[in-house]
Design a protein around this motif. Structure first.
Motif, mmCIF file in Angstrom:
data_model
loop_
_atom_site.group_PDB
_atom_site.id
_atom_site.type_symbol
_atom_site.label_atom_id
_atom_site.label_comp_id
_atom_site.label_asym_id
_atom_site.label_seq_id
_atom_site.Cartn_x
_atom_site.Cartn_y
_atom_site.Cartn_z
ATOM 1 N N VAL A 1 0.981 -1.255 -0.066
ATOM 2 C CA VAL A 1 0.096 0.139 -0.134
ATOM 3 C C VAL A 1 0.689 1.356 0.117
ATOM 4 O O VAL A 1 0.628 2.093 -0.679
ATOM 5 C CB VAL A 1 -0.952 -0.016 1.238
ATOM 6 C CG1 VAL A 1 -1.808 1.477 1.285
ATOM 7 C CG2 VAL A 1 -1.923 -1.164 1.137
ATOM 8 N N PHE B 1 -3.652 4.873 -5.106
ATOM 9 C CA PHE B 1 -4.112 5.682 -4.148
ATOM 10 C C PHE B 1 -4.155 7.036 -4.368
ATOM 11 O O PHE B 1 -4.427 7.916 -3.480
ATOM 12 C CB PHE B 1 -3.833 5.303 -2.935
ATOM 13 C CG PHE B 1 -4.241 3.965 -2.408
ATOM 14 C CD1 PHE B 1 -5.650 3.401 -2.273
ATOM 15 C CD2 PHE B 1 -3.070 2.897 -2.122
ATOM 16 C CE1 PHE B 1 -5.774 2.333 -1.908
ATOM 17 C CE2 PHE B 1 -3.424 1.490 -1.786
ATOM 18 C CZ PHE B 1 -4.825 1.312 -1.911
ATOM 19 N N GLU B 2 -3.408 7.447 -5.357
ATOM 20 C CA GLU B 2 -3.290 8.828 -5.838
ATOM 21 C C GLU B 2 -4.662 9.446 -6.278
ATOM 22 O O GLU B 2 -5.036 10.676 -6.485
ATOM 23 C CB GLU B 2 -2.259 9.057 -6.989
ATOM 24 C CG GLU B 2 -0.835 9.016 -6.592
ATOM 25 C CD GLU B 2 0.398 8.931 -7.923
ATOM 26 O OE1 GLU B 2 -0.457 9.424 -8.767
ATOM 27 O OE2 GLU B 2 1.337 8.412 -7.410
ATOM 28 N N ASN C 1 -10.300 5.699 -5.396
ATOM 29 C CA ASN C 1 -9.665 4.568 -4.908
ATOM 30 C C ASN C 1 -9.265 4.363 -3.146
ATOM 31 O O ASN C 1 -9.331 3.302 -2.766
ATOM 32 C CB ASN C 1 -8.379 4.058 -5.466
ATOM 33 C CG ASN C 1 -8.412 3.543 -6.643
ATOM 34 O OD1 ASN C 1 -9.595 2.945 -7.208
ATOM 35 N ND2 ASN C 1 -7.608 3.763 -7.677
ATOM 36 N N VAL C 2 -9.838 5.452 -2.693
ATOM 37 C CA VAL C 2 -9.614 5.668 -1.261
ATOM 38 C C VAL C 2 -10.959 5.348 -0.698
ATOM 39 O O VAL C 2 -10.954 4.442 0.558
ATOM 40 C CB VAL C 2 -9.085 6.971 -0.745
ATOM 41 C CG1 VAL C 2 -9.006 7.099 0.955
ATOM 42 C CG2 VAL C 2 -7.779 7.151 -1.268
ATOM 43 N N ARG D 1 -1.134 -2.309 -8.195
ATOM 44 C CA ARG D 1 -2.161 -1.243 -8.048
ATOM 45 C C ARG D 1 -3.616 -1.998 -7.341
ATOM 46 O O ARG D 1 -4.223 -1.471 -6.569
ATOM 47 C CB ARG D 1 -2.517 -0.754 -9.338
ATOM 48 C CG ARG D 1 -1.357 0.387 -9.920
ATOM 49 C CD ARG D 1 -1.386 0.883 -11.072
ATOM 50 N NE ARG D 1 -2.607 1.875 -11.223
ATOM 51 C CZ ARG D 1 -2.653 3.237 -10.938
ATOM 52 N NH1 ARG D 1 -1.254 3.610 -10.810
ATOM 53 N NH2 ARG D 1 -3.512 4.012 -10.942
ATOM 54 N N VAL E 1 -5.791 -1.829 -3.520
ATOM 55 C CA VAL E 1 -7.250 -1.600 -3.779
ATOM 56 C C VAL E 1 -7.885 -2.727 -3.058
ATOM 57 O O VAL E 1 -8.878 -2.280 -2.104
ATOM 58 C CB VAL E 1 -7.905 -1.254 -4.825
ATOM 59 C CG1 VAL E 1 -9.528 -1.296 -4.915
ATOM 60 C CG2 VAL E 1 -7.113 -0.115 -5.700
ATOM 61 N N LEU F 1 -8.042 -2.158 0.918
ATOM 62 C CA LEU F 1 -8.846 -1.041 1.270
ATOM 63 C C LEU F 1 -10.507 -1.790 1.216
ATOM 64 O O LEU F 1 -11.201 -1.397 2.085
ATOM 65 C CB LEU F 1 -8.841 0.036 0.579
ATOM 66 C CG LEU F 1 -9.319 1.472 1.365
ATOM 67 C CD1 LEU F 1 -8.680 1.411 2.719
ATOM 68 C CD2 LEU F 1 -8.890 2.581 0.392
ATOM 69 N N LEU G 1 -2.298 4.263 4.429
ATOM 70 C CA LEU G 1 -2.900 5.607 3.747
ATOM 71 C C LEU G 1 -2.225 6.899 4.031
ATOM 72 O O LEU G 1 -2.325 7.856 3.234
ATOM 73 C CB LEU G 1 -4.305 5.490 3.443
ATOM 74 C CG LEU G 1 -4.877 4.379 2.770
ATOM 75 C CD1 LEU G 1 -6.254 4.010 3.091
ATOM 76 C CD2 LEU G 1 -4.558 4.562 1.229
ATOM 77 N N ASN H 1 0.758 7.845 2.722
ATOM 78 C CA ASN H 1 0.801 8.223 1.031
ATOM 79 C C ASN H 1 0.387 9.743 1.052
ATOM 80 O O ASN H 1 0.778 10.499 0.320
ATOM 81 C CB ASN H 1 -0.034 7.455 0.368
ATOM 82 C CG ASN H 1 0.616 5.810 0.216
ATOM 83 O OD1 ASN H 1 1.746 5.833 0.335
ATOM 84 N ND2 ASN H 1 -0.469 4.918 -0.042
ATOM 85 N N GLU H 2 -0.755 10.033 1.922
ATOM 86 C CA GLU H 2 -1.417 11.359 1.824
ATOM 87 C C GLU H 2 -0.443 12.438 2.342
ATOM 88 O O GLU H 2 -0.510 13.568 1.789
ATOM 89 C CB GLU H 2 -2.402 11.351 2.840
ATOM 90 C CG GLU H 2 -3.426 12.633 2.901
ATOM 91 C CD GLU H 2 -3.864 13.013 1.528
ATOM 92 O OE1 GLU H 2 -4.191 14.170 1.178
ATOM 93 O OE2 GLU H 2 -4.090 11.843 0.770
#
Length: 496
Positions: free
Chosen positions: A57, A63-64, A68-69, A133, A137, A140, A181, A184-185
């Motif tokens: 992940v 997750f860009e 997808n979030v 990818r 997903v 999540l 996540l 990533n954010e």
């Protein structure tokens, strides 16, 4: 889908079930004892799976995309809800005619049909068929499934929500997904220490094999050593009902929803796999714990899993076709085929189409890239319709020529089709001639258009590392054939 893709799906499915079968054999031979289950399960859930999720992940480009979030957990929750309610009303409406003569049997049937195998069977399937990818997903999506299990599933099994149900949703895998996540954010993916990455990578490799072996062992126990109360009723009505709902009706509904709802490509890939899944083993434990009918639960799991071995590849292939995912299936082709070019003679060709002047530096930046715009213009302006009587109607050719110097300088790319040597060139189109000679032939297979760039990168490395041939920079060309949508053939002009 082509035959190679179908064979790949069948092969991966067979491999997954074989590993589970090995777990069952290990249990029968007492190599994997029941006493070890609790410790191994904790090891898998609390350490190995969080490491596996973290690796897949953190930094995952899927997750860009904001959809997808937030959409995958919603989809997972609704999938469980839909399955449970369809099965509940089916069992309640059928009643004693099909053996659902008590509330416990109705509720147990609904729970087991609604909770599909959302983890350790689909994980290797998605990873091998669609890649990283879609796998990210899936994790999540599984948070939503967990929420559905501990709300709708528990409510059906026990007659209402139990105290502290939310603690079961906040398990180590789910917490790891949230943390990943967040990393990533905040843009911290590149700041994760190499030491941490190395540790999680090493531990992650054991997660799926361990859990699949445990599933196989658990399934063996449920078939041969399950302790359930005697029930003189025939098992066949439950078997048939389970297969009809879990492996026929619900997959159709899931795929129909994936076709018409506005979801991302990666979530469609997840839906194509999850729609095919049989009932999970865990609901057997859930129904036992909350006083449900264990025999009904066991019958649902056995029937859907055994028949699922046949239906899983069928539904996955169907889902890929219905959702238009054929070009996103990973090619199970060794990379050596790309880096082992062959010197081949090429006859002179006349190509007509549209062109643009650019360079590789500009093409590496999406804001300045001209080649994608050229391809868009080709389709929008219907250039194919202007090319009368092409030599190979199913082939599209991209020619790189008029090089300023080498690959670092300006060049002209023309996209079009081959026409006869004496054929007229329409006024609106450009032309280029490929001279007769020997060309080094490279082949790339995979997801378009990424595989084209990957193949060119391999070509550049090849000429840096191998001095057998030198590029002449006269004219190079790519061939795209409609019969092989995931393949590009690149011919490089070399000095003789």
């Amino acid at each position: 889908m082509n035959l190679t893709q179908v064979i790949t799906i069948v092969s991966i499915t067979a491999a997954v079930f074989t590993v589970m079968g090995i777990g069952g054999v290990a249990r029968s031979l007492q190599w994997l004892s029941r006493e070890a289950d609790a410790g191994l399960l904790k090891l898998g859930i609390r350490i190995l799976m969080p490491c596996f999720i973290f690796v897949k992940v953190v930094g995952n480009p899927a997750f860009e995309t904001a959809a997808n979030v937030y959409l995958p957990p919603v989809w997972g929750f609704l999938a469980v809800a839909l399955g449970c309610f369809v099965a509940y009303f089916y069992a309640r409406g059928s009643g004693a005619r099909l053996g659902f003569d008590t509330p416990d049997k109705i509720h147990s049937f609904a729970v087991c049909i609604g909770i599909f195998n959302y983890g350790f069977i689909p994980i290797p399937l998605i990873q091998e068929i669609f890649g990283e990818r879609a796998l990210g997903v899936l994790f999540l999506h599984n948070v939503g499934v967990e929420l559905g299990i501990w709300t709708i599933g528990v409510s059906l099994a026990s007659g209402g929500l139990t105290k502290g149900w939310w603690k079961n949703v906040l398990n180590p895998p789910s917490v790891t997904i949230v943390i990943s996540l967040l990393i990533n954010e905040m843009g911290w993916a590149d700041m994760v220490p190499t030491f941490i990455t190395q540790i999680t990578s090493i531990l992650s490799t054991g997660a799926i094999p361990l859990m699949m072996l445990l599933i196989g062992a658990t399934f063996y126990d449920q078939i041969f050593h399950a302790k359930v109360e005697a029930d003189a009723s025939s098992a066949w009505p439950t078997y048939i009902s389970a297969v009809m709902l879990r492996l026929a009706f619900l997959p159709f509904l899931f795929l129909l929803a994936a076709i018409y709802l506005p979801i991302s490509l990666e979530l469609k890939q997840v839906a194509a796999i999850q729609a095919a899944m049989p009932a999970a083993v865990f609901p057997v434990v859930l129904t036992k714990h909350y006083g449900g009918d264990a025999r009904t639960a066991l019958r649902v799991v056995i029937a859907s899993t055994v028949v699922g071995f046949v239906t899983i590849p069928i539904w996955i292939s169907t889902g890929i076709a219905w959702l238009g995912l054929e070009t996103t299936v990973l090619q199970q082709t060794p990379e050596e085929i790309i880096v082992a070019p062959q010197l081949e003679p090429v006859e002179a060709m006349k190509i007509v189409g549209i062109s643009v002047r650019t360079n590789n530096r500009s093409e590496m930046n999406p804001e300045t890239a001209q080649i994608p715009l050229l391809y868009d213009k080709y389709d929008q302006d219907q250039i194919d319709s202007l090319i009368v009587d092409p030599v190979s109607p199913g082939q599209r050719i991209a020619v790189y020529g008029d090089y300023e110097s080498d690959q670092s300088g300006e060049f002209t790319i023309l996209l079009g089709k081959q026409i006869g040597a004496d054929a007229d060139v329409p006024e609106a189109l450009d032309k280029v001639r490929i001279h007769r000679g020997n060309y080094l032939h490279f082949v790339g297979e995979g997801e378009m258009p990424q595989v084209v760039l990957e193949t060119w990168q391999k070509i550049w490395r090849h000429f840096e590392e191998d001095s057998t041939y030198s590029r002449s920079f006269e004219a190079d060309f790519e061939i795209y054939d409609e019969a092989s949508p995931n393949r590009v053939d690149i011919f490089i002009a070399v000095e003789e």
